[in-house]
Design a protein around this motif. Structure first.
Motif, PDB file in Angstrom:
ATOM      1  N   TRP A  15       0.817  -1.217   0.000  1.00  0.00           N
ATOM      2  CA  TRP A  15       0.000   0.000   0.000  1.00  0.00           C
ATOM      3  C   TRP A  15       0.852   1.269   0.000  1.00  0.00           C
ATOM      4  O   TRP A  15       0.359   2.345  -0.320  1.00  0.00           O
ATOM      5  CB  TRP A  15      -0.956  -0.020   1.196  1.00  0.00           C
ATOM      6  N   ASN A  16       2.134   1.154   0.354  1.00  0.00           N
ATOM      7  CA  ASN A  16       3.068   2.290   0.355  1.00  0.00           C
ATOM      8  C   ASN A  16       3.935   2.336  -0.899  1.00  0.00           C
ATOM      9  O   ASN A  16       4.712   3.272  -1.062  1.00  0.00           O
ATOM     10  CB  ASN A  16       4.001   2.199   1.568  1.00  0.00           C
ATOM     11  N   GLU A  17       3.837   1.345  -1.759  1.00  0.00           N
ATOM     12  CA  GLU A  17       4.753   1.188  -2.893  1.00  0.00           C
ATOM     13  C   GLU A  17       4.498   2.250  -3.963  1.00  0.00           C
ATOM     14  O   GLU A  17       3.419   2.290  -4.553  1.00  0.00           O
ATOM     15  CB  GLU A  17       4.607  -0.212  -3.495  1.00  0.00           C
ATOM     16  N   TYR A  58      -3.163   4.434  -2.693  1.00  0.00           N
ATOM     17  CA  TYR A  58      -1.835   5.045  -2.703  1.00  0.00           C
ATOM     18  C   TYR A  58      -1.922   6.507  -3.144  1.00  0.00           C
ATOM     19  O   TYR A  58      -1.354   7.396  -2.507  1.00  0.00           O
ATOM     20  CB  TYR A  58      -0.884   4.262  -3.621  1.00  0.00           C
ATOM     21  N   VAL A  62      -0.957   8.137   0.315  1.00  0.00           N
ATOM     22  CA  VAL A  62       0.496   8.059   0.462  1.00  0.00           C
ATOM     23  C   VAL A  62       1.233   9.025  -0.462  1.00  0.00           C
ATOM     24  O   VAL A  62       2.162   9.714  -0.032  1.00  0.00           O
ATOM     25  CB  VAL A  62       0.987   6.606   0.234  1.00  0.00           C
ATOM     26  N   LYS A  63       0.851   9.078  -1.715  1.00  0.00           N
ATOM     27  CA  LYS A  63       1.580   9.889  -2.699  1.00  0.00           C
ATOM     28  C   LYS A  63       1.722  11.357  -2.295  1.00  0.00           C
ATOM     29  O   LYS A  63       2.804  11.937  -2.496  1.00  0.00           O
ATOM     30  CB  LYS A  63       0.924   9.775  -4.071  1.00  0.00           C
ATOM     31  N   ALA A  68       1.395   7.435   5.593  1.00  0.00           N
ATOM     32  CA  ALA A  68       1.899   6.134   5.148  1.00  0.00           C
ATOM     33  C   ALA A  68       1.263   5.084   6.061  1.00  0.00           C
ATOM     34  O   ALA A  68       0.618   5.424   7.063  1.00  0.00           O
ATOM     35  CB  ALA A  68       3.420   6.071   5.217  1.00  0.00           C
ATOM     36  N   PHE A  69       1.445   3.836   5.695  1.00  0.00           N
ATOM     37  CA  PHE A  69       0.872   2.738   6.456  1.00  0.00           C
ATOM     38  C   PHE A  69       1.983   1.900   7.069  1.00  0.00           C
ATOM     39  O   PHE A  69       3.075   1.791   6.522  1.00  0.00           O
ATOM     40  CB  PHE A  69       0.022   1.845   5.537  1.00  0.00           C
ATOM     41  N   ARG A  70       1.692   1.293   8.218  1.00  0.00           N
ATOM     42  CA  ARG A  70       2.626   0.366   8.851  1.00  0.00           C
ATOM     43  C   ARG A  70       1.835  -0.760   9.515  1.00  0.00           C
ATOM     44  O   ARG A  70       0.718  -0.547   9.999  1.00  0.00           O
ATOM     45  CB  ARG A  70       3.530   1.070   9.859  1.00  0.00           C
ATOM     46  N   MET A  88      -2.442   3.848   9.812  1.00  0.00           N
ATOM     47  CA  MET A  88      -2.079   4.922   8.903  1.00  0.00           C
ATOM     48  C   MET A  88      -1.523   6.015   9.814  1.00  0.00           C
ATOM     49  O   MET A  88      -2.176   6.419  10.781  1.00  0.00           O
ATOM     50  CB  MET A  88      -3.274   5.442   8.112  1.00  0.00           C
ATOM     51  N   VAL A  91       3.319  11.108   8.326  1.00  0.00           N
ATOM     52  CA  VAL A  91       4.742  10.969   8.003  1.00  0.00           C
ATOM     53  C   VAL A  91       5.590  11.950   8.804  1.00  0.00           C
ATOM     54  O   VAL A  91       6.650  11.590   9.324  1.00  0.00           O
ATOM     55  CB  VAL A  91       4.974  11.128   6.481  1.00  0.00           C
TER      56      VAL A  91
END
Length: 120
Positions: A15-17, A58, A62-63, A68-70, A88, A91
């Motif tokens: 999901w962060n890629e 994403y 994220v973009k 971001a997710f962990r 989530m 950052v």
């Protein structure tokens, strides 16, 4: 599957890629071709739909660089089922913004057959 927390970390990394080709490859390595992914408001089936689902998330979260997710290192499972929490986070601060839970069933090859995602 020997290390469920490693599995959860790989799943969340998807999901962060940022790279679309790497996302596509990760989907084929994690999900069965006939996979089904469910949220309270969505249902997607297959690799192409899963790729679209992940790409939309994403692009939204994220973009822009804010979130971001962990994975939370609490994955557990038995009988071809895995459950784990994720967060989530912001950052800039590392602080959790929201959290969720996935309940996943695996096929005979260890690929995701179904994925039920819940947001707390």
């Amino acid at each position: 599957m020997s290390d469920l927390n490693e599995f959860a970390t790989r799943y969340i990394a998807l999901w962060n890629e940022p790279d679309p080709h790497a996302r596509r490859k990760a989907i084929t390595e994690l999900f069965a071709p006939e996979t089904a992914h469910y949220t309270p408001t969505q249902e997607v089936h297959g690799h192409a739909a899963m790729e679209e689902r992940v790409t939309i998330a994403y692009e939204k979260w994220v973009k822009p660089g804010l979130f971001a997710f962990r994975a939370v290192p609490n994955a557990s499972g038995h009988h071809d089922a895995v459950r784990f929490n994720w967060e989530m986070y912001t950052v800039a601060t590392g602080e959790m913004d929201s959290r969720g839970f996935d309940f996943i069933t695996l096929d005979e090859h260890g690929l995701i057959r179904t994925d039920h995602q819940f947001v707390d």
